[in-house]
Scaffold this active site. Sequence first.
Site, PDB file in Angstrom:
ATOM      1  N   PHE A  88      78.461 -19.013  31.110  1.00 21.34           N
ATOM      2  CA  PHE A  88      78.669 -19.343  32.524  1.00 21.34           C
ATOM      3  C   PHE A  88      77.433 -19.949  33.177  1.00 21.34           C
ATOM      4  CE2 PHE A  88      81.674 -15.581  32.006  1.00 21.34           C
ATOM      5  CZ  PHE A  88      82.705 -16.403  31.586  1.00 21.34           C
TER       6      PHE A  88
ATOM      7  N   GLU B 100      74.877 -11.597  39.360  1.00 23.24           N
ATOM      8  CA  GLU B 100      76.181 -11.004  39.647  1.00 23.24           C
ATOM      9  C   GLU B 100      76.246  -9.583  39.100  1.00 23.24           C
ATOM     10  OE1 GLU B 100      78.496 -13.942  37.628  1.00 23.24           O
ATOM     11  OE2 GLU B 100      77.866 -15.504  39.025  1.00 23.24           O
TER      12      GLU B 100
ATOM     13  N   GLN C 299      75.449 -13.914  34.009  1.00 25.49           N
ATOM     14  CA  GLN C 299      76.196 -12.797  33.403  1.00 25.49           C
ATOM     15  C   GLN C 299      76.507 -13.007  31.925  1.00 25.49           C
ATOM     16  OE1 GLN C 299      80.172 -11.237  35.099  1.00 25.49           O
ATOM     17  NE2 GLN C 299      78.550 -10.040  36.012  1.00 25.49           N
TER      18      GLN C 299
ATOM     19  N   GLU D  70      76.635 -19.385  40.085  1.00 26.44           N
ATOM     20  CA  GLU D  70      75.428 -19.477  39.269  1.00 26.44           C
ATOM     21  C   GLU D  70      74.421 -20.480  39.817  1.00 26.44           C
ATOM     22  OE1 GLU D  70      78.444 -19.159  38.155  1.00 26.44           O
ATOM     23  OE2 GLU D  70      78.341 -17.306  37.002  1.00 26.44           O
TER      24      GLU D  70
ATOM     25  N   HIS E 240      82.814 -16.073  25.916  1.00 25.25           N
ATOM     26  CA  HIS E 240      81.873 -14.952  25.979  1.00 25.25           C
ATOM     27  C   HIS E 240      81.163 -14.815  24.639  1.00 25.25           C
ATOM     28  CE1 HIS E 240      84.839 -14.058  29.145  1.00 25.25           C
ATOM     29  NE2 HIS E 240      83.897 -13.390  29.763  1.00 25.25           N
TER      30      HIS E 240
ATOM     31  N   PRO F  47      77.480 -24.020  35.690  1.00 21.62           N
ATOM     32  CA  PRO F  47      77.317 -24.414  37.092  1.00 21.62           C
ATOM     33  C   PRO F  47      75.853 -24.470  37.532  1.00 21.62           C
ATOM     34  CG  PRO F  47      79.057 -22.766  36.871  1.00 21.62           C
ATOM     35  CD  PRO F  47      78.377 -22.853  35.534  1.00 21.62           C
TER      36      PRO F  47
HETATM   37  C1  LIG Z   1      81.393 -19.120  36.324  1.00 16.70           C
HETATM   38  C2  LIG Z   1      81.621 -17.690  36.000  1.00 16.70           C
HETATM   39  N1  LIG Z   1      80.675 -16.789  36.260  1.00 16.70           N
HETATM   40  C3  LIG Z   1      80.853 -15.486  35.945  1.00 16.70           C
HETATM   41  C4  LIG Z   1      82.012 -15.048  35.373  1.00 16.70           C
HETATM   42  C5  LIG Z   1      82.179 -13.566  34.999  1.00 16.70           C
HETATM   43  N2  LIG Z   1      83.249 -12.979  35.814  1.00 16.70           N
HETATM   44  C6  LIG Z   1      84.498 -12.875  35.369  1.00 16.70           C
HETATM   45  S1  LIG Z   1      85.539 -12.327  36.542  1.00 16.70           S
HETATM   46  C7  LIG Z   1      84.308 -12.176  37.676  1.00 16.70           C
HETATM   47  C8  LIG Z   1      84.639 -11.701  39.049  1.00 16.70           C
HETATM   48  C9  LIG Z   1      85.714 -12.531  39.685  1.00 16.70           C
HETATM   49  O1  LIG Z   1      85.963 -12.075  40.974  1.00 16.70           O
HETATM   50  P1  LIG Z   1      87.130 -12.699  41.829  1.00 16.70           P
HETATM   51  O2  LIG Z   1      87.048 -14.173  41.794  1.00 16.70           O
HETATM   52  O3  LIG Z   1      87.136 -12.054  43.149  1.00 16.70           O
HETATM   53  O4  LIG Z   1      88.456 -12.322  41.033  1.00 16.70           O
HETATM   54  P2  LIG Z   1      89.013 -10.859  40.713  1.00 16.70           P
HETATM   55  O5  LIG Z   1      88.519 -10.505  39.353  1.00 16.70           O
HETATM   56  O6  LIG Z   1      88.519  -9.953  41.766  1.00 16.70           O
HETATM   57  O7  LIG Z   1      90.490 -11.014  40.729  1.00 16.70           O
HETATM   58  C10 LIG Z   1      83.090 -12.547  37.115  1.00 16.70           C
HETATM   59  C11 LIG Z   1      81.809 -12.513  37.813  1.00 16.70           C
HETATM   60  C12 LIG Z   1      82.985 -16.028  35.114  1.00 16.70           C
HETATM   61  N3  LIG Z   1      84.152 -15.719  34.533  1.00 16.70           N
HETATM   62  N4  LIG Z   1      82.773 -17.319  35.433  1.00 16.70           N
END
Ligand SMILES: Cc1ncc(C[n+]2csc(CCOP(=O)(O)OP(=O)(O)O)c2C)c(N)n1
Lengths: 344, 344, 327, 327
Positions: free
Chosen positions: D86, D29, D82, D60, D129, D89
């Site tokens: 996380f 990611e 990342q 993931e 985190h 999954p």
């Molecule tokens: C399972 C998991 N993988 C990675 C992350 C790290 N992470 C936090 S927010 C995010 C992006 C989320 O994108 P989206 O669902 O479109 O929501 P937005 O932030 O755009 O509102 C990521 C990759 C996480 N929180 N949970």
Amino acid sequence: MATKTQELTQKGGQHRHRALGLSDEAALRIYEVMRLARAIDERMWLINRQGRAPFVISCQGQEAAQVGSAAALEPKKDWVVPYYRDAGVALWFGMTARDEMLQFLARKEDPNSAGRQMPRHYGSRERHILTTGSPVGAQLLHAAGIALASKMRGEDAVTATYFGEGSSSQGDAHEAMNFAAIHKLAVLFICENNGYAISVPQNHQMAIKDLADRAAGYGFPGVVVDGNDVLAVYEAAHEAVKRARRGEGPTLIEAKTYRITAHSSDDDDKRYRQAEEVALWREKEPIPRFAQYLRQARVLSEELDREISDRVNREVDDATDYAESAPDPSPDDLLKHVYAQESR
Amino acid sequence: MATKTQELTQKGGQHRHRALGLSDEAALRIYEVMRLARAIDERMWLINRQGRAPFVISCQGQEAAQVGSAAALEPKKDWVVPYYRDAGVALWFGMTARDEMLQFLARKEDPNSAGRQMPRHYGSRERHILTTGSPVGAQLLHAAGIALASKMRGEDAVTATYFGEGSSSQGDAHEAMNFAAIHKLAVLFICENNGYAISVPQNHQMAIKDLADRAAGYGFPGVVVDGNDVLAVYEAAHEAVKRARRGEGPTLIEAKTYRITAHSSDDDDKRYRQAEEVALWREKEPIPRFAQYLRQARVLSEELDREISDRVNREVDDATDYAESAPDPSPDDLLKHVYAQESR
Amino acid sequence: MAVKTLIEAIRDAMDEEMERDPSVFVIGEDVGVRGGVFLATDGLANKYGEDRVIDSPLAESSIVGVAIGAAANGMRPIAEIQFADFIGPAYNQIVQEAARFCYRSAGDFCLPMVIRAPWGGGVHGAIYHSQSIEATFGHVPGLKVVVPGTPADAKGLLKAAIRDPDPVLFLEHKRTYRLIRGEVPDGDHLVAIGTAEVRREGKDLSLIAYGLMLHYCLEAAEKLAGEGVSVEVLDLRSIKPMDDAAILKTTRKTGKVLIVHEDNQFGGIAGEVMAIIMESAFDALDAPVMRLCGPDVPAMPYNHVLEAAFMPSVDRIAEKARELAAY
Amino acid sequence: MAVKTLIEAIRDAMDEEMERDPSVFVIGEDVGVRGGVFLATDGLANKYGEDRVIDSPLAESSIVGVAIGAAANGMRPIAEIQFADFIGPAYNQIVQEAARFCYRSAGDFCLPMVIRAPWGGGVHGAIYHSQSIEATFGHVPGLKVVVPGTPADAKGLLKAAIRDPDPVLFLEHKRTYRLIRGEVPDGDHLVAIGTAEVRREGKDLSLIAYGLMLHYCLEAAEKLAGEGVSVEVLDLRSIKPMDDAAILKTTRKTGKVLIVHEDNQFGGIAGEVMAIIMESAFDALDAPVMRLCGPDVPAMPYNHVLEAAFMPSVDRIAEKARELAAY
Ligand SMILES: Cc1ncc(C[n+]2csc(CCOP(=O)(O)OP(=O)(O)O)c2C)c(N)n1
Ligand SMILES: Cc1ncc(C[n+]2csc(CCOP(=O)(O)OP(=O)(O)O)c2C)c(N)n1
Ligand SMILES: [Mg+2]
Ligand SMILES: [Mg+2]
């Protein structure tokens, strides 16, 4: 919405196979592999009922879906990522009756896992059959990965992965279809929809009639085929393979079929299926159906059929004898191949 | 295929809110909560930039999607299962500006987690806001479970869960929609599609234009709405809530919107977004747009707007002061609530 | 009191709790008309209806994720994972969600839910129907993990788990399902989670085990008794919380301890038991604590020769115990 | 040799290996234009193109599952998770698939792949985190798990991991990314997986640690040196395979061992190290082996007071070491 069988060309009439580009020999080869898959399976049940093997998991009833689709691929160039019923796929991709019996009896010489895995967990790098695990759904992502590698190297190989409709409920199925769609990967997602995940009927697994309808939500075509009509399956797979080789991405093929046996030798399907339902599907069995077609097309004579029967039976006898006298692994094999360094 | 905004009734002309059954007071309340969410968020950035808080995650730009949908629910009867941007949802369901600042500054009194979780990880049993985790996608299944429990007890409560379009890629999103469909659960799946998962644009996340199209593959309606038009969001959510209460099952609502800030205070969105794109979306911001509508509808006078601004600012000032002087947890709080026995 | 198999005791526990409390329900693959692949839920769908004995789609994350939501909204789900080996897709929901809910909400959302999972080898189950998962989940704060070894404990611990306010992973050794029979108290029999139990008193050395290995240890102890070695056998039965006091007590009593489990040795529960003893009963040791565990190979192979080579056996336990006795 | 931060060394390792071997690619990611949320892959998409530095969907299981398939078909993927928190999954794909492929195919499908995951606390990362995952994955046969503590090791171990024929989980402590700088050999610097390294020689007692705690231990050792206690510090750096010989050597040298980690204590890696010592150097112990670990709470809270209460600190390490020295 998904394309339906009825909409697929059924051209060719009495010679549908030729219209699909299959020679008589090719059609007979498909027939024989279906027969062989069935004969091996029946022998396995026999051996199991005699108490000489603890477990069977069956392909019976699903041979058309398996062989019909595998026949649209190019063994050794293309890849298959099967699940635990896919005897027809494995045989088409080069497993032999001996290999089948060696894995069934968990012999050291078993080319799939050297006796480590339950029956029907195929795998052979040489034959381009990915190693099969038991946790369902996971393999769809592996297929996407194999196809990604092919694409990165600029190869036009196609990867076909197989799964039951039950396994489509897993998150991995979703992630795999989405990933393959984004990268327009050369993947065939082939669902053998036999209406049950062990005892759970389709309407407890999903609120839709056709799983193939899911494909639209990822942005690629979904096709429903009569999974007991081996030529219909071949046709759908063949189209999907062409699409994939052209770089147009994945296809989801839902082959509607039925499992004739219980889920496995540990299952009692009378707990959840009516005898009438099974009887109904026995009428629609893919092998007699294809035999009838081939006879009508004058490709299969009674004599030829007998010849095939004999050959299949001999193969199964030979394989059984061979495997039964093949040695078990030895206890110190237990510690081998945890990591790659140790050679096989 | 999903229903599109354009197809939704835009009746009512200058008084769309009334046509939707919203009184002037209700419309103003929605407006004020959106304003409050924004004002709190802006203050958080200020405090962060001053080095007085390590982390901000923002709702800016997405207030219409949040408040418009939450306003179609009945707080305390219905449930919300938000994600980390949903300040508008949490405020509508009873969180106060003080609660916001208490969690932002991780004070002991924070009603969400007593300072244990990062900002914007809401949760309150009393307010029917499920506790929010960071791993995205997981919450969709919790929403299905909450709705299952409501159904088992014969209650007509609705559960709305929120997620970014990025999170829709997770296997759990698939499993949740499938499960909710099978059991016709009263769930609203509300996707705030802001076009990015951190830096990853939509076309790297999926090969389709409208995420709402996925719904058809599960057997329930999908609706695309202009997520920056709070009344359009309200309308779609209101319809979905009615459907759900009638026992007709879930709806997927895709609210197309945009995140005006960087992903979080740790992000630098200049690495992956053009300034022009952000500027374009700033033009379409939901709060000025709704303000303009309300003025045209003669519901919002300049004086009233100033009154609201003053109230909002006072609330934020008060909340900041309150939270800044509120105590931290003490070190021995660390070991509490690993299990339920220990009371809060 | 009646004599029951371990799986009958499990069925009874669910039946009685569902009868007692309408918020208890079952969800999992094939738990409905099929009664579960091991028949643990046989008859329950008939008695309580398909709405309280829910055949889920084939998706473990949804089984656990839905159970979490239901538990947060007033229900007491019993989620069945068909084989412990297939708990992987639910790992995130169990560890990052179920086990963290109570803590992350500072006590506001604690989850009364049970996850049942058949585990363990010796059933020709091969790599994917033989695994042990107690070390993996025992490491997770917020979860409780129990492993009954007898029918009475199976009933008592499962009833306690269902009534527990926290998520409990309830591990049922497949080989013991029908092999192990025993007296089971009728009605409201409860066994406290977090307590170990001495199954055989002895004074020369202690064997610590759970699940199938408990029974192998008892057999080994009997063998050694014939050789004049008095062996105490402690049934751990609760992996988390672990009964440190019982472990330390038997250690102080015999001064010699052997821990036995099927799970892979490296990072297995035996290491933790050794650490507990090291920290609090070092002075009482007459020999190093020993362990006899599954080898560090991914999992148990299908072939019977290899399966036997993997499993600790009564003979190998006895042999190791003799080595310890002679130290 | 140049002085680099730990994260620069990681970037260099990937860059050099991608340059050297066209089958190496990165997937995860935000690894593309964004360069990863920590900038570990900064510049790589520019240099090698988006086809070799693939921004994955937010899923993931697909990151790892796709990497598995690609590795089975001749590629050498580097999958980025990342945050270690996380990885849940992907648990099933890592444990039941990646780690079992070689074994279940009897050596036919071994997987040359790396999974990188930033882990650890002290960064105000809160519950999700800040987590440690080395015990969970260290328990899994078929995986290798490494944890570099210095920039030179970060480069050398990552290059070794990329060239390794088996799946390697590569753990990068977030707090050390920019905090820890050091000399890094240019070019083909490789560190063998499975070897520990003595970072400071001593004779009175041994501290065993890895990641950020290695540096805290070195500081604590310095403190104790001022008090006349000579402390040896062993950097474990490879959790699996573990360097038993190095552990036993330092144990035999000092007779007193303290293991330090952030991960929850119960079932943590410290227990396994204690077990190894118990089994093979019991006679050399002058005191019970001790451990100082993260407490058994689900994870590290956000509030700074609570975070500090969770983390082993230099002071607490020194205090515990003094206790051990005085034993
Ligand atoms: C399972 C998991 N993988 C990675 C992350 C790290 N992470 C936090 S927010 C995010 C992006 C989320 O994108 P989206 O669902 O479109 O929501 P937005 O932030 O755009 O509102 C990521 C990759 C996480 N929180 N949970
Ligand atoms: C992840 C996982 N969960 C549970 C199982 C146990 N199991 C084996 S086969 C099966 C049903 C599979 O149904 P389907 O995918 O429709 O395939 P079919 O057997 O009908 O061909 C189940 C539940 C498994 N193998 N993997
Ligand atoms: Mg099926
Ligand atoms: Mg987004």
